[in-house]
Scaffold this motif. Structure first.
Motif, PDB file in Angstrom:
ATOM      1  N   LEU A   1       0.826  -1.206   0.000  1.00 53.64           N
ATOM      2  CA  LEU A   1       0.000   0.000   0.000  1.00 53.64           C
ATOM      3  C   LEU A   1       0.863   1.260   0.000  1.00 53.64           C
ATOM      4  O   LEU A   1       0.582   2.220  -0.730  1.00 53.64           O
ATOM      5  CB  LEU A   1      -0.916   0.007   1.218  1.00 53.64           C
ATOM      6  CG  LEU A   1      -2.003  -1.068   1.290  1.00 53.64           C
ATOM      7  CD1 LEU A   1      -2.930  -0.806   2.470  1.00 53.64           C
ATOM      8  CD2 LEU A   1      -2.802  -1.128   0.001  1.00 53.64           C
ATOM      9  N   MET A   2       1.920   1.286   0.832  1.00 53.95           N
ATOM     10  CA  MET A   2       2.776   2.458   0.872  1.00 53.95           C
ATOM     11  C   MET A   2       3.503   2.652  -0.459  1.00 53.95           C
ATOM     12  O   MET A   2       3.667   3.776  -0.935  1.00 53.95           O
ATOM     13  CB  MET A   2       3.785   2.334   2.011  1.00 53.95           C
ATOM     14  CG  MET A   2       3.182   2.555   3.396  1.00 53.95           C
ATOM     15  SD  MET A   2       2.381   4.167   3.578  1.00 53.95           S
ATOM     16  CE  MET A   2       3.749   5.270   3.249  1.00 53.95           C
ATOM     17  N   ALA A   3       3.934   1.546  -1.074  1.00 52.06           N
ATOM     18  CA  ALA A   3       4.596   1.644  -2.372  1.00 52.06           C
ATOM     19  C   ALA A   3       3.645   2.218  -3.416  1.00 52.06           C
ATOM     20  O   ALA A   3       4.013   3.061  -4.243  1.00 52.06           O
ATOM     21  CB  ALA A   3       5.099   0.267  -2.814  1.00 52.06           C
ATOM     22  N   LYS A   4       2.390   1.773  -3.383  1.00 52.46           N
ATOM     23  CA  LYS A   4       1.394   2.270  -4.332  1.00 52.46           C
ATOM     24  C   LYS A   4       1.142   3.750  -4.115  1.00 52.46           C
ATOM     25  O   LYS A   4       1.053   4.528  -5.085  1.00 52.46           O
ATOM     26  CB  LYS A   4       0.092   1.484  -4.149  1.00 52.46           C
ATOM     27  CG  LYS A   4      -1.041   1.900  -5.079  1.00 52.46           C
ATOM     28  CD  LYS A   4      -0.750   1.545  -6.510  1.00 52.46           C
ATOM     29  CE  LYS A   4      -1.945   1.798  -7.402  1.00 52.46           C
ATOM     30  NZ  LYS A   4      -1.650   1.518  -8.829  1.00 52.46           N
ATOM     31  N   ALA A   5       1.008   4.167  -2.858  1.00 50.76           N
ATOM     32  CA  ALA A   5       0.740   5.578  -2.567  1.00 50.76           C
ATOM     33  C   ALA A   5       1.890   6.464  -3.037  1.00 50.76           C
ATOM     34  O   ALA A   5       1.669   7.487  -3.705  1.00 50.76           O
ATOM     35  CB  ALA A   5       0.496   5.766  -1.071  1.00 50.76           C
ATOM     36  N   LEU A   6       3.137   6.076  -2.712  1.00 48.92           N
ATOM     37  CA  LEU A   6       4.284   6.878  -3.125  1.00 48.92           C
ATOM     38  C   LEU A   6       4.426   6.897  -4.648  1.00 48.92           C
ATOM     39  O   LEU A   6       4.737   7.936  -5.242  1.00 48.92           O
ATOM     40  CB  LEU A   6       5.563   6.333  -2.487  1.00 48.92           C
ATOM     41  CG  LEU A   6       5.680   6.493  -0.963  1.00 48.92           C
ATOM     42  CD1 LEU A   6       6.982   5.888  -0.465  1.00 48.92           C
ATOM     43  CD2 LEU A   6       5.597   7.960  -0.575  1.00 48.92           C
ATOM     44  N   ALA A   7       4.188   5.753  -5.285  1.00 51.52           N
ATOM     45  CA  ALA A   7       4.269   5.693  -6.744  1.00 51.52           C
ATOM     46  C   ALA A   7       3.233   6.610  -7.385  1.00 51.52           C
ATOM     47  O   ALA A   7       3.519   7.298  -8.376  1.00 51.52           O
ATOM     48  CB  ALA A   7       4.075   4.256  -7.223  1.00 51.52           C
ATOM     49  N   ASN A   8       2.031   6.652  -6.823  1.00 50.81           N
ATOM     50  CA  ASN A   8       0.995   7.513  -7.383  1.00 50.81           C
ATOM     51  C   ASN A   8       1.354   8.993  -7.246  1.00 50.81           C
ATOM     52  O   ASN A   8       1.097   9.793  -8.149  1.00 50.81           O
ATOM     53  CB  ASN A   8      -0.341   7.249  -6.690  1.00 50.81           C
ATOM     54  CG  ASN A   8      -0.995   5.969  -7.169  1.00 50.81           C
ATOM     55  OD1 ASN A   8      -0.465   5.268  -8.027  1.00 50.81           O
ATOM     56  ND2 ASN A   8      -2.144   5.645  -6.621  1.00 50.81           N
ATOM     57  N   VAL A   9       1.957   9.365  -6.114  1.00 48.97           N
ATOM     58  CA  VAL A   9       2.336  10.769  -5.914  1.00 48.97           C
ATOM     59  C   VAL A   9       3.391  11.192  -6.926  1.00 48.97           C
ATOM     60  O   VAL A   9       3.260  12.222  -7.606  1.00 48.97           O
ATOM     61  CB  VAL A   9       2.855  10.986  -4.480  1.00 48.97           C
ATOM     62  CG1 VAL A   9       3.440  12.384  -4.329  1.00 48.97           C
ATOM     63  CG2 VAL A   9       1.734  10.792  -3.476  1.00 48.97           C
TER      64      VAL A   9
END
Length: 407
Positions: free
Chosen positions: A302-310
């Motif tokens: 989840l954290m990887a997805k959030a940072l990637a989206n930003v």
């Protein structure tokens, strides 16, 4: 802006409700405690006097039983002992003889009870005993209670304030939880309504393209020309469905059970390395500055997805030749992209599902519209504060991951 106004109004209503509950509970507790104290102060002396009088009666009966087994010549000692033990004065009348025991009661400072009874002795039947027993505490109790009133009032007010504060916080928290639940349910309904709208339009268009190619209608008779476009539309739909499923999966309990200590620096490195080819292709400078690390207790995916989206949002929305800066220092993550600026309305709606800043809503640059919504959902899930601002031809995203530590 409207959403911010509604949130501000709701916060004010909660504060007013909390204040009303606090005042009502504090007043009720203080009034109840004061009434109880007043009742005790008034009733206790009378109750005490009744109990004390009853005890004197019992002891007098016991003295009578003792005198019945004692010769008259020896009766003085038991009566004298009774007067000492009960702070009493006794008068014994036998025939024409009268004897007094003890001292006179102090009527100025003591309450007294007077009792009379017939007595008999082991060697003589007739006798009459009158006693006056002092009850010192009965007269002192009211003054003692009222002298304690200031301290008692202070204690009552302090207890009322503390209990009322706790009750108001509990009630306010319950009200907030109910409001959050209603808001979450409303957001869920809005999300799935938006999903149905977002899927319906491209599916209808794709279906029309395929039918036209099947039946050779007009320019669609040249299937080789339109099949790549149909494939591209299918891939976009596949990506959108994948994002929708990801959002739906955010509520799964397994995601919380899969938490571990995640290195923000490692995730930022991996994200920027993965997006570097896209940035080079678009002529965008991707500047990464890692001055420290931050450990986050979360699900790594989840954290990887959030940072990637930003970061990918910064790359996707920046024009060619712009710069996207990614900085991690003292536990704070900052992603800044130049060449674009958002209005206040766009900033307020940036984290809404399926919202795209550009009016054309072009998927070529706008994506699925779920990127920042996923970011918000993930960061809110782990209590990570974040903000989005825009000024002077740039957009800045900031998130406080932790206090950070040196690498």
């Amino acid at each position: 802006m409207e959403r911010r106004r509604r949130h501000s109004d709701e916060s004010r209503r909660r504060r007013r409700l909390g204040l009303k509950v606090f005042l009502a509970v504090a007043a009720a507790l203080a009034l109840t405690s004061a009434l109880i104290y007043a009742l005790v102060a008034v009733a206790l002396p009378a109750s005490y006097e009744n109990v004390a009088t009853s005890r004197v009666h019992e002891r007098l009966d016991a003295l009578g039983a003792q005198l019945a087994e004692t010769p008259y010549a020896d009766a003085a000692q038991p009566i004298y002992d009774f007067c000492i033990e009960n702070n009493a004065t006794a008068v014994l009348v036998v025939g024409n003889d009268s004897s007094r025991f003890g001292t006179e009661p102090d009527a100025g400072s003591e309450s007294a009870v007077a009792l009379s009874t017939n007595v008999r002795f082991a060697d003589q039947d007739s006798g009459y005993l009158t006693i006056v027993a002092n009850l010192p505490a009965a007269g002192e109790l009211p003054s003692a209670f009222w002298s304690m009133l200031p301290a008692v009032v202070t204690a009552i007010l302090a207890a009322a304030v503390l209990v009322a504060w706790g009750v108001s916080r509990i009630i306010n928290r319950l009200v907030a939880d109910v409001a959050d639940a209603k808001r979450a349910e409303r957001q869920r309904r809005d999300f799935f309504a938006a999903v149905s709208h977002e899927l319906k339009t491209p599916l209808c268009a794709l279906k029309a393209q395929i039918e036209c190619m099947l039946y050779g209608i007009g320019d669609f008779a040249d299937r080789d020309k339109h099949l790549p476009a149909a494939l591209k539309a299918t891939e976009n739909l596949e990506g959108l469905v994948g994002e929708v499923l990801f959002v739906a999966g955010l509520e799964a309990d397994d995601l919380d059970r899969a938490q571990e200590d995640v290195s923000a620096a490692a995730l930022v490195r991996e994200t920027c390395d993965a997006l570097a080819p896209l940035a080079n292709e678009r002529g965008i400078v991707l500047d990464v500055d890692l001055q420290g690390d931050a450990t986050v207790r979360a699900n790594p995916a989840l954290m990887a997805k959030a940072l990637a989206n930003v970061v990918s949002n910064g790359v996707a929305y920046s024009p060619g030749g712009a710069r996207v800066s990614v900085r991690l220092a003292d536990g704070a993550l900052t992603v800044e992209n130049t060449g674009v600026e958002l209005s206040e309305e766009e900033l307020a709606r940036a984290f809404e599902p399926f919202y795209r800043a550009e009016t054309s809503r072009n998927r070529a640059t706008g994506g699925s519209g779920l990127g920042l919504y996923i970011v918000k959902t993930v960061l809110d899930r782990y209590g990570i504060p974040f903000s989005l601002s825009s000024a002077d031809g740039r957009v800045v995203f900031q998130a406080r991951l932790s206090r950070g530590r040196s690498i």
